[in-house]
Design a protein around this motif. Sequence first.
Motif, PDB file in Angstrom:
ATOM      1  N   HIS A  68      -4.280 -12.737   1.552  1.00 48.07           N
ATOM      2  CA  HIS A  68      -4.412 -11.276   1.533  1.00 48.07           C
ATOM      3  C   HIS A  68      -3.444 -10.655   0.523  1.00 48.07           C
ATOM      4  CE1 HIS A  68      -7.374 -10.274   4.575  1.00 48.07           C
ATOM      5  NE2 HIS A  68      -6.845 -11.166   5.400  1.00 48.07           N
ATOM      6  N   ILE A  69      -2.238 -11.214   0.437  1.00 47.40           N
ATOM      7  CA  ILE A  69      -1.275 -10.708  -0.539  1.00 47.40           C
ATOM      8  C   ILE A  69      -1.794 -10.953  -1.956  1.00 47.40           C
ATOM      9  CG2 ILE A  69       1.037 -11.059  -1.494  1.00 47.40           C
ATOM     10  CD1 ILE A  69       1.962 -11.654   1.402  1.00 47.40           C
ATOM     11  N   GLU A  70      -2.354 -12.141  -2.202  1.00 49.12           N
ATOM     12  CA  GLU A  70      -2.881 -12.419  -3.541  1.00 49.12           C
ATOM     13  C   GLU A  70      -4.083 -11.531  -3.850  1.00 49.12           C
ATOM     14  OE1 GLU A  70      -3.223 -16.003  -6.580  1.00 49.12           O
ATOM     15  OE2 GLU A  70      -3.819 -16.540  -4.535  1.00 49.12           O
ATOM     16  N   ALA A  71      -4.927 -11.277  -2.851  1.00 48.12           N
ATOM     17  CA  ALA A  71      -6.056 -10.372  -3.068  1.00 48.12           C
ATOM     18  C   ALA A  71      -5.551  -8.977  -3.411  1.00 48.12           C
ATOM     19  CB  ALA A  71      -6.939 -10.317  -1.822  1.00 48.12           C
ATOM     20  N   SER A  72      -4.478  -8.538  -2.742  1.00 51.01           N
ATOM     21  CA  SER A  72      -3.919  -7.229  -3.019  1.00 51.01           C
ATOM     22  C   SER A  72      -3.336  -7.167  -4.425  1.00 51.01           C
ATOM     23  CB  SER A  72      -2.822  -6.900  -1.990  1.00 51.01           C
ATOM     24  OG  SER A  72      -2.333  -5.596  -2.165  1.00 51.01           O
ATOM     25  N   ILE A  73      -2.771  -8.270  -4.896  1.00 51.71           N
ATOM     26  CA  ILE A  73      -2.260  -8.331  -6.272  1.00 51.71           C
ATOM     27  C   ILE A  73      -3.423  -8.277  -7.255  1.00 51.71           C
ATOM     28  CG2 ILE A  73      -1.104  -9.798  -7.961  1.00 51.71           C
ATOM     29  CD1 ILE A  73       0.641 -10.871  -5.646  1.00 51.71           C
ATOM     30  N   GLY A 106       6.387  10.134   1.476  1.00 53.20           N
ATOM     31  CA  GLY A 106       5.252  10.804   0.858  1.00 53.20           C
ATOM     32  C   GLY A 106       4.638   9.975  -0.259  1.00 53.20           C
ATOM     33  N   THR A 107       5.491   9.343  -1.068  1.00 49.72           N
ATOM     34  CA  THR A 107       4.990   8.507  -2.166  1.00 49.72           C
ATOM     35  C   THR A 107       4.255   7.295  -1.626  1.00 49.72           C
ATOM     36  OG1 THR A 107       6.795   9.227  -3.608  1.00 49.72           O
ATOM     37  CG2 THR A 107       5.667   7.189  -4.202  1.00 49.72           C
ATOM     38  N   LEU A 108       4.795   6.681  -0.574  1.00 48.83           N
ATOM     39  CA  LEU A 108       4.129   5.525   0.021  1.00 48.83           C
ATOM     40  C   LEU A 108       2.765   5.916   0.581  1.00 48.83           C
ATOM     41  CD1 LEU A 108       4.184   2.554   0.840  1.00 48.83           C
ATOM     42  CD2 LEU A 108       5.414   3.223   2.924  1.00 48.83           C
ATOM     43  N   CYS A 109       2.688   7.061   1.247  1.00 53.49           N
ATOM     44  CA  CYS A 109       1.398   7.537   1.774  1.00 53.49           C
ATOM     45  C   CYS A 109       0.410   7.806   0.636  1.00 53.49           C
ATOM     46  CB  CYS A 109       1.606   8.796   2.606  1.00 53.49           C
ATOM     47  SG  CYS A 109       2.433   8.514   4.183  1.00 53.49           S
ATOM     48  N   LEU A 110       0.900   8.366  -0.454  1.00 50.27           N
ATOM     49  CA  LEU A 110       0.044   8.634  -1.612  1.00 50.27           C
ATOM     50  C   LEU A 110      -0.515   7.338  -2.168  1.00 50.27           C
ATOM     51  CD1 LEU A 110      -1.023  10.626  -3.792  1.00 50.27           C
ATOM     52  CD2 LEU A 110       1.128  10.220  -5.035  1.00 50.27           C
ATOM     53  N   TRP A 111       0.329   6.318  -2.273  1.00 53.03           N
ATOM     54  CA  TRP A 111      -0.103   5.027  -2.815  1.00 53.03           C
ATOM     55  C   TRP A 111      -1.129   4.374  -1.890  1.00 53.03           C
ATOM     56  CZ3 TRP A 111       2.747   4.638  -7.338  1.00 53.03           C
ATOM     57  CH2 TRP A 111       2.401   3.579  -8.186  1.00 53.03           C
ATOM     58  N   LEU A 112      -0.834   4.414  -0.587  1.00 54.14           N
ATOM     59  CA  LEU A 112      -1.756   3.807   0.386  1.00 54.14           C
ATOM     60  C   LEU A 112      -3.098   4.526   0.394  1.00 54.14           C
ATOM     61  CD1 LEU A 112       0.644   3.118   3.389  1.00 54.14           C
ATOM     62  CD2 LEU A 112      -0.700   1.386   2.174  1.00 54.14           C
ATOM     63  N   ALA A 113      -3.074   5.850   0.352  1.00 60.77           N
ATOM     64  CA  ALA A 113      -4.322   6.613   0.361  1.00 60.77           C
ATOM     65  C   ALA A 113      -5.151   6.311  -0.877  1.00 60.77           C
ATOM     66  CB  ALA A 113      -4.012   8.109   0.442  1.00 60.77           C
ATOM     67  N   SER A 114      -4.489   6.240  -2.026  1.00 59.29           N
ATOM     68  CA  SER A 114      -5.193   5.961  -3.273  1.00 59.29           C
ATOM     69  C   SER A 114      -5.845   4.587  -3.237  1.00 59.29           C
ATOM     70  CB  SER A 114      -4.222   6.064  -4.452  1.00 59.29           C
ATOM     71  OG  SER A 114      -4.854   5.680  -5.650  1.00 59.29           O
ATOM     72  N   SER A 140     -10.518   1.015  -2.607  1.00 61.53           N
ATOM     73  CA  SER A 140     -11.142  -0.145  -1.964  1.00 61.53           C
ATOM     74  C   SER A 140     -12.502   0.210  -1.382  1.00 61.53           C
ATOM     75  CB  SER A 140     -10.229  -0.694  -0.857  1.00 61.53           C
ATOM     76  OG  SER A 140      -9.028  -1.197  -1.396  1.00 61.53           O
ATOM     77  N   PHE A 141     -12.601   1.374  -0.751  1.00 60.53           N
ATOM     78  CA  PHE A 141     -13.890   1.826  -0.235  1.00 60.53           C
ATOM     79  C   PHE A 141     -14.888   2.015  -1.376  1.00 60.53           C
ATOM     80  CE2 PHE A 141     -11.658   3.428   3.706  1.00 60.53           C
ATOM     81  CZ  PHE A 141     -12.354   2.609   4.577  1.00 60.53           C
ATOM     82  N   ALA A 142     -14.437   2.620  -2.476  1.00 60.75           N
ATOM     83  CA  ALA A 142     -15.326   2.892  -3.604  1.00 60.75           C
ATOM     84  C   ALA A 142     -15.840   1.605  -4.243  1.00 60.75           C
ATOM     85  CB  ALA A 142     -14.595   3.742  -4.647  1.00 60.75           C
ATOM     86  N   LYS A 143     -14.996   0.564  -4.283  1.00 56.13           N
ATOM     87  CA  LYS A 143     -15.385  -0.695  -4.919  1.00 56.13           C
ATOM     88  C   LYS A 143     -16.006  -1.683  -3.952  1.00 56.13           C
ATOM     89  CE  LYS A 143     -14.562  -1.611  -8.681  1.00 56.13           C
ATOM     90  NZ  LYS A 143     -15.319  -1.399  -9.931  1.00 56.13           N
ATOM     91  N   LEU A 180     -10.982  -4.160   3.539  1.00 57.79           N
ATOM     92  CA  LEU A 180      -9.691  -3.642   3.975  1.00 57.79           C
ATOM     93  C   LEU A 180      -9.384  -4.174   5.370  1.00 57.79           C
ATOM     94  CD1 LEU A 180      -9.627   0.120   2.936  1.00 57.79           C
ATOM     95  CD2 LEU A 180      -8.023  -1.642   2.207  1.00 57.79           C
ATOM     96  N   SER A 181      -8.127  -4.445   5.641  1.00 65.71           N
ATOM     97  CA  SER A 181      -7.731  -4.886   6.971  1.00 65.71           C
ATOM     98  C   SER A 181      -6.736  -3.895   7.562  1.00 65.71           C
ATOM     99  CB  SER A 181      -7.107  -6.291   6.906  1.00 65.71           C
ATOM    100  OG  SER A 181      -5.976  -6.289   6.058  1.00 65.71           O
ATOM    101  N   TRP A 182      -6.548  -3.970   8.877  1.00 65.36           N
ATOM    102  CA  TRP A 182      -5.683  -3.025   9.561  1.00 65.36           C
ATOM    103  C   TRP A 182      -4.230  -3.136   9.107  1.00 65.36           C
ATOM    104  CZ3 TRP A 182      -1.600  -5.094  12.207  1.00 65.36           C
ATOM    105  CH2 TRP A 182      -1.679  -6.459  12.498  1.00 65.36           C
ATOM    106  N   ASP A 183      -3.848  -4.314   8.580  1.00 63.23           N
ATOM    107  CA  ASP A 183      -2.457  -4.509   8.159  1.00 63.23           C
ATOM    108  C   ASP A 183      -2.262  -4.248   6.666  1.00 63.23           C
ATOM    109  OD1 ASP A 183      -4.008  -6.660   7.481  1.00 63.23           O
ATOM    110  OD2 ASP A 183      -2.598  -8.190   8.157  1.00 63.23           O
ATOM    111  N   ALA A 184      -3.138  -3.439   6.066  1.00 64.23           N
ATOM    112  CA  ALA A 184      -3.040  -3.133   4.639  1.00 64.23           C
ATOM    113  C   ALA A 184      -1.680  -2.567   4.232  1.00 64.23           C
ATOM    114  CB  ALA A 184      -4.168  -2.187   4.230  1.00 64.23           C
ATOM    115  N   PRO A 185      -1.061  -1.657   5.041  1.00 63.49           N
ATOM    116  CA  PRO A 185       0.263  -1.154   4.633  1.00 63.49           C
ATOM    117  C   PRO A 185       1.308  -2.260   4.522  1.00 63.49           C
ATOM    118  CG  PRO A 185      -0.705   0.281   6.277  1.00 63.49           C
ATOM    119  CD  PRO A 185      -1.578  -0.937   6.214  1.00 63.49           C
ATOM    120  N   ALA A 186       1.316  -3.182   5.490  1.00 62.39           N
ATOM    121  CA  ALA A 186       2.285  -4.289   5.432  1.00 62.39           C
ATOM    122  C   ALA A 186       1.988  -5.204   4.251  1.00 62.39           C
ATOM    123  CB  ALA A 186       2.244  -5.078   6.742  1.00 62.39           C
ATOM    124  N   ILE A 187       0.707  -5.452   3.993  1.00 62.89           N
ATOM    125  CA  ILE A 187       0.332  -6.305   2.865  1.00 62.89           C
ATOM    126  C   ILE A 187       0.764  -5.670   1.550  1.00 62.89           C
ATOM    127  CG2 ILE A 187      -1.659  -7.192   1.562  1.00 62.89           C
ATOM    128  CD1 ILE A 187      -3.021  -7.618   4.297  1.00 62.89           C
TER     129      ILE A 187
END
Length: 398
Positions: free
Chosen positions: A184-189, A321-329, A334-337, A341-348
Amino acid sequence: MNLGEGLSLSEALTWFGAFHWVVSVLLLAFSSIATVMQPWLTERRAKNRLQPPVSVVLPVKLLEDSFETAQESVLAQSYRQFEALASAVDPQSEASQKMRRIFERHPEVATRFLASTANGAKSPKVNNLVAPFTEATNDVIFMKDANAVLAPGDLAEHLRQLTDQVGLVCAIPYGANAENLAAHIEASILNGPHQRMLYLASAFGHGFGVGKIMLFRRSDFLRAGGFHAISHTVGEDNAMAKALARIGLKTVFSHRAVRQDLGRRCMKDVYQRQLRWSVIRRGDVLLSFLLEPFCQAFPSLIAAALAAPLVGLTPFSAVAGTLCLWLASETLLSFAKGWRLSWDAPAILLFREAVMLAVWLQAWITNQVVWANENFDARTDSPRVVCTEAPLKPPVMK
């Protein structure tokens, strides 16, 4: 301590943090938009309508979880005329035997399995490619890594990008089917900052050598120097793009991305793979390497904390606020493409950012990289001859 005329060190850091934050957020926004728009923009530039015979080259080394799916995806293409050539340094390896069995299941495709004996290139992948590039019947060559999975029609679609002005067509990879935390970390990268930067460059018509898929004419490759031009580096994909640029041919990204199934990964392997790519970028594309911190979340979080006083926020509020902005973006992208997504996306995301920052810092101080469980020195030497095979055949035009 004061800097210049009355500017204290703390004030300088505050303004630097504000500059970094603004640039990072703008890059996040524009690269996310480009990631969504790139397929449409790039498809409009795909002017080639010819479908010449193609030689598909499949270098074989390791047997990964997705090996069979990835290789079957090539042989299932509905392209009108193509041959498939697999090559391996060890023709008796488990992966080689699996490749032969896959070939046997597709008698409708002209296939050959070749043993690679070239050994002069710095990159083991280049050594493995000498035999199939030499023996290929056709001028147009489509090289695919063993873990890249093609969608139906990909071969024909990628060919649309190979116009007279283009020398190399690559595809932007995305990670899918991750089965453990490291994967999951590599996929996120793969699906994160680096991919967004590639999409941003592609949206403006620029491309880079990315070796998951490489489509080119062998006649162009020979004019650009052939193996002499790519034997000196472990970043052979970028070296090929540079060699073709020297004869006036562009490298572009296809309007179709290529899937890489990840399965289960080992965190050590993920780290070493990212370090290898980062060291190669430092050596071959220094400006891109230097700008990487502007594409990452962790440096932006630090910048937000530094710049917080300028907008009357506490460092904690600015970071949150910056972290929330990054996560929301990244969630919206991910939805658009259509990425999972998994529930632990913030930790990943946080794990990913820690890995990427550590990799970037270590890439400054090392040239040693690991590739397929072997150690290599990534320093670029002068080009040298690599062929221990017969000279390349003249291209066959049909």
